[in-house]
Design an enzyme around this catalytic site. Structure first.
Site, PDB file in Angstrom:
ATOM      1  N   SER A 135      35.769  62.388  20.287  1.00 27.18           N
ATOM      2  CA  SER A 135      36.306  63.107  19.121  1.00 27.18           C
ATOM      3  C   SER A 135      37.069  64.370  19.452  1.00 27.18           C
ATOM      4  O   SER A 135      36.150  65.231  19.953  1.00 27.18           O
ATOM      5  CB  SER A 135      35.570  63.323  17.686  1.00 27.18           C
ATOM      6  OG  SER A 135      36.265  63.894  16.948  1.00 27.18           O
ATOM      7  N   LYS A 161      39.794  59.899  19.803  1.00 26.43           N
ATOM      8  CA  LYS A 161      40.067  60.229  18.532  1.00 26.43           C
ATOM      9  C   LYS A 161      40.555  61.541  18.318  1.00 26.43           C
ATOM     10  O   LYS A 161      39.991  62.663  18.843  1.00 26.43           O
ATOM     11  CB  LYS A 161      38.886  60.044  17.734  1.00 26.43           C
ATOM     12  CG  LYS A 161      38.888  60.716  16.360  1.00 26.43           C
ATOM     13  CD  LYS A 161      37.411  60.276  15.601  1.00 26.43           C
ATOM     14  CE  LYS A 161      36.920  61.436  14.588  1.00 26.43           C
ATOM     15  NZ  LYS A 161      35.978  60.670  13.772  1.00 26.43           N
ATOM     16  N   LYS A 163      41.633  64.626  16.127  1.00 29.01           N
ATOM     17  CA  LYS A 163      41.767  65.353  14.736  1.00 29.01           C
ATOM     18  C   LYS A 163      42.909  65.706  14.281  1.00 29.01           C
ATOM     19  O   LYS A 163      43.773  66.349  15.144  1.00 29.01           O
ATOM     20  CB  LYS A 163      40.510  66.779  14.675  1.00 29.01           C
ATOM     21  CG  LYS A 163      39.210  66.163  15.088  1.00 29.01           C
ATOM     22  CD  LYS A 163      38.638  65.476  13.790  1.00 29.01           C
ATOM     23  CE  LYS A 163      37.305  65.454  13.795  1.00 29.01           C
ATOM     24  NZ  LYS A 163      36.674  64.592  12.625  1.00 29.01           N
ATOM     25  N   ASP A 189      41.755  61.159  12.947  1.00 31.30           N
ATOM     26  CA  ASP A 189      40.718  61.671  11.636  1.00 31.30           C
ATOM     27  C   ASP A 189      41.483  62.656  11.089  1.00 31.30           C
ATOM     28  O   ASP A 189      41.460  63.806  11.741  1.00 31.30           O
ATOM     29  CB  ASP A 189      39.360  61.871  12.301  1.00 31.30           C
ATOM     30  CG  ASP A 189      38.332  62.094  11.380  1.00 31.30           C
ATOM     31  OD1 ASP A 189      38.608  62.085   9.900  1.00 31.30           O
ATOM     32  OD2 ASP A 189      37.307  62.158  11.622  1.00 31.30           O
ATOM     33  N   GLU A 214      41.878  57.479   9.902  1.00 32.36           N
ATOM     34  CA  GLU A 214      40.312  57.889   9.407  1.00 32.36           C
ATOM     35  C   GLU A 214      40.458  58.794   8.132  1.00 32.36           C
ATOM     36  O   GLU A 214      41.161  59.912   8.330  1.00 32.36           O
ATOM     37  CB  GLU A 214      39.330  58.366  10.450  1.00 32.36           C
ATOM     38  CG  GLU A 214      37.916  58.364   9.862  1.00 32.36           C
ATOM     39  CD  GLU A 214      36.992  58.849  11.034  1.00 32.36           C
ATOM     40  OE1 GLU A 214      37.207  58.974  12.020  1.00 32.36           O
ATOM     41  OE2 GLU A 214      35.828  59.187  10.862  1.00 32.36           O
ATOM     42  N   ASP A 239      35.683  57.196   6.202  1.00 29.09           N
ATOM     43  CA  ASP A 239      34.373  57.890   6.513  1.00 29.09           C
ATOM     44  C   ASP A 239      33.559  58.535   5.282  1.00 29.09           C
ATOM     45  O   ASP A 239      32.723  57.897   4.637  1.00 29.09           O
ATOM     46  CB  ASP A 239      34.697  58.929   7.267  1.00 29.09           C
ATOM     47  CG  ASP A 239      33.625  59.835   7.943  1.00 29.09           C
ATOM     48  OD1 ASP A 239      32.548  59.461   7.608  1.00 29.09           O
ATOM     49  OD2 ASP A 239      33.839  60.798   8.694  1.00 29.09           O
ATOM     50  N   LYS A 263      28.024  56.136   9.213  1.00 29.03           N
ATOM     51  CA  LYS A 263      27.161  57.349   9.548  1.00 29.03           C
ATOM     52  C   LYS A 263      26.108  57.248   8.775  1.00 29.03           C
ATOM     53  O   LYS A 263      25.902  57.304   7.561  1.00 29.03           O
ATOM     54  CB  LYS A 263      27.870  58.740   9.275  1.00 29.03           C
ATOM     55  CG  LYS A 263      28.978  59.134  10.286  1.00 29.03           C
ATOM     56  CD  LYS A 263      29.503  60.439   9.819  1.00 29.03           C
ATOM     57  CE  LYS A 263      30.857  60.738  10.595  1.00 29.03           C
ATOM     58  NZ  LYS A 263      31.743  61.908   9.872  1.00 29.03           N
ATOM     59  N   GLY A 291      29.800  60.145  14.436  1.00 28.41           N
ATOM     60  CA  GLY A 291      29.120  61.270  15.004  1.00 28.41           C
ATOM     61  C   GLY A 291      29.047  62.615  14.137  1.00 28.41           C
ATOM     62  O   GLY A 291      30.047  62.742  13.493  1.00 28.41           O
TER      63      GLY A 291
HETATM   64  O1  NPG Z   1      31.029  63.232  18.588  1.00 27.83           O
HETATM   65  O2  NPG Z   1      29.578  63.840  17.072  1.00 27.83           O
HETATM   66  C1  NPG Z   1      30.685  63.819  17.398  1.00 27.83           C
HETATM   67  C2  NPG Z   1      31.756  64.447  16.594  1.00 27.83           C
HETATM   68  C3  NPG Z   1      32.633  63.366  15.889  1.00 27.83           C
HETATM   69  O3  NPG Z   1      34.284  64.259  14.897  1.00 27.83           O
HETATM   70  C4  NPG Z   1      33.456  63.973  14.821  1.00 27.83           C
HETATM   71  N1  NPG Z   1      32.767  64.141  13.652  1.00 27.83           N
HETATM   72  O4  NPG Z   1      34.585  63.986  10.667  1.00 27.83           O
HETATM   73  O5  NPG Z   1      33.447  62.368  11.680  1.00 27.83           O
HETATM   74  C5  NPG Z   1      33.822  63.612  11.536  1.00 27.83           C
HETATM   75  C6  NPG Z   1      33.301  64.643  12.469  1.00 27.83           C
HETATM   76  C7  NPG Z   1      32.149  65.510  11.853  1.00 27.83           C
HETATM   77  C8  NPG Z   1      31.651  66.467  12.794  1.00 27.83           C
HETATM   78  C9  NPG Z   1      32.156  65.585  10.682  1.00 27.83           C
HETATM   79  C10 NPG Z   1      30.515  67.267  12.317  1.00 27.83           C
HETATM   80  C11 NPG Z   1      30.952  66.596  10.240  1.00 27.83           C
HETATM   81  C12 NPG Z   1      30.418  67.397  11.064  1.00 27.83           C
END
Ligand code: NPG
Length: 368
Positions: A135, A161, A163, A189, A214, A239, A263, A291
């Site tokens: 990500s 991915k 953001k 996302d 997403e 999500d 998740k 994640g």
């Molecule tokens: O690789 O752990 C990872 C991060 C992946 O983008 C990611 N997580 O919105 O999914 C999400 C975002 C996130 C990270 C959301 C931290 C909340 C806390």
């Protein structure tokens, strides 16, 4: 098993680089680790709540509070300790799924370690290694983004991915597609940053052959996602909106998503996460493992989940070095675009005492 006590440990781990999403920038990952001791065995769970309630309503201070004041005492009073009985024992307390998930995971880990069984086997895993995506946060400029993506592709990641947020969407996506070609597995996302009024803008992403978009709309706007899905051709993945297997069934039935990000923290634990997987599989809806910037402790358990048969898309299960200079377990290293699913009992990983001490801010022991 009989519960002896629970340790709550607050940790703070600096990220290798700031991670910017539509809801904020994270530079230090604060988290709560839960260690359950029962019959001399111990098990670990990582609470994925962030320092601030920006991704969801949960946050680390609140998780620590609710665990210490309500969840652990209720568990201690609930009779024989068994992982499958944790959620029912905590069901009277509304919400706080991430806190509940961490406690249930720690119990599950302790139980499986005592039995010498891997979490992957308990959940129904069918693979020994899983393909890894990464990500990529919002950057100050497109050239900076392209450099970051290139580095991750060189490291072997099989899916990217991006953001996105209003003002950082069509342009960066177009630039990445242009530079790395049509074969790149690419998705975006939005973390709930748009409204249905943005549908024409989001429809412009259709031109780039994305795997999915997403959570474009707010958590509670399930019908909005269904309406959006009728107006764009990029598959909609949810999500934040998917807080349980029931929520997944509703969203699928309403036409709000064609793909689901699973998740475990968001849905209250690995046992519910497996039910989300099962509901989606029954509807022919592909899932992938999300994640939350986990340490090696949370990552190990995510890899077990990602090895289930319905996880047909690469997840946000990246190598330790994508997040941290030093992880608190043996580092997870991406090889050939994959991470191995831990094969040892429980989650299969142990925290490294020295590394753990380095990042610990406080600990609290709650006797049963
Ligand atoms: O690789 O752990 C990872 C991060 C992946 O983008 C990611 N997580 O919105 O999914 C999400 C975002 C996130 C990270 C959301 C931290 C909340 C806390």
């Amino acid at each position: 098993m009989k519960l002896e006590g629970v340790e709550l440990r607050r940790i703070a781990m600096p990220l290798v680089s700031p991670f910017r999403t539509s809801f904020g920038t994270t530079t230090v990952r604060e988290a709560v680790l839960v260690r359950v001791v029962a019959d001399g065995a111990e098990g670990w769970g990582e609470c994925v709540a962030m320092a601030d309630p920006l991704y969801s309503s949960e946050y680390a201070d609140a998780a620590t509070q609710v665990l210490g004041r309500f969840l652990v005492p209720a568990l201690a009073a609930s009779g024989p300790l068994k992982a499958h009985r944790v959620a029912p024992a905590l069901a009277a307390f509304q919400g706080h799924r991430m806190a509940k998930a961490a406690l249930e995971t720690a119990v599950l880990d302790a139980e499986l370690r005592a039995q010498g069984r891997p979490l992957a086997d308990e959940l129904g895993a069918v693979r020994d290694r899983v393909p890894c995506g990464v990500s990529v946060g919002i950057m100050d400029s497109v050239p900076e983004l392209l450099d970051a993506v290139e580095e991750y592709l060189d490291a072997g990641y099989v899916r990217i991915k991006l953001k996105i947020e209003p003002g950082w969407d069509v342009e960066p996506v177009a630039a990445v597609r242009e530079r790395f070609g049509d074969a790149l597995a690419l998705q975006v996302d939005a973390n709930a940053a748009y409204t249905l009024a943005d549908a024409p803008r989001l429809a412009r992403l259709d031109a780039f052959g994305l795997l999915l978009i997403e959570q474009p709309l707010p958590e509670e706007d399930v019908l909005g996602h269904a309406a959006l899905a009728r107006r764009i051709s990029t598959p909609v993945c949810l999500d934040e909106s998917i807080t349980s297997a029931r929520a997944a069934a509703d969203a699928i039935t309403l036409g709000a998503c064609a793909i689901v990000n699973v998740k475990p923290g968001r849905v209250g634990g690995y046992l519910e996460a497996r039910r989300v997987h099962d509901v989606c599989a029954a509807h022919g809806v592909p899932v992938w493992c999300g994640g939350m910037l986990e340490t090696g402790i949370g990552r190990a358990a995510n890899l077990a989940l990602a090895a289930l048969p319905g996880f047909t898309l690469p997840g946000d299960t990246s190598g330790s070095d994508r997040y941290y200079r030093t992880d608190i377990t043996e580092p997870f290293v991406v090889r050939d675009g994959h991470l191995d699913v831990p094969a040892g009992p429980g989650t299969g990983v142990d925290p490294l005492a020295g590394e753990l001490a380095q990042v610990t801010r406080s600990t609290q022991w709650l006797p049963a």
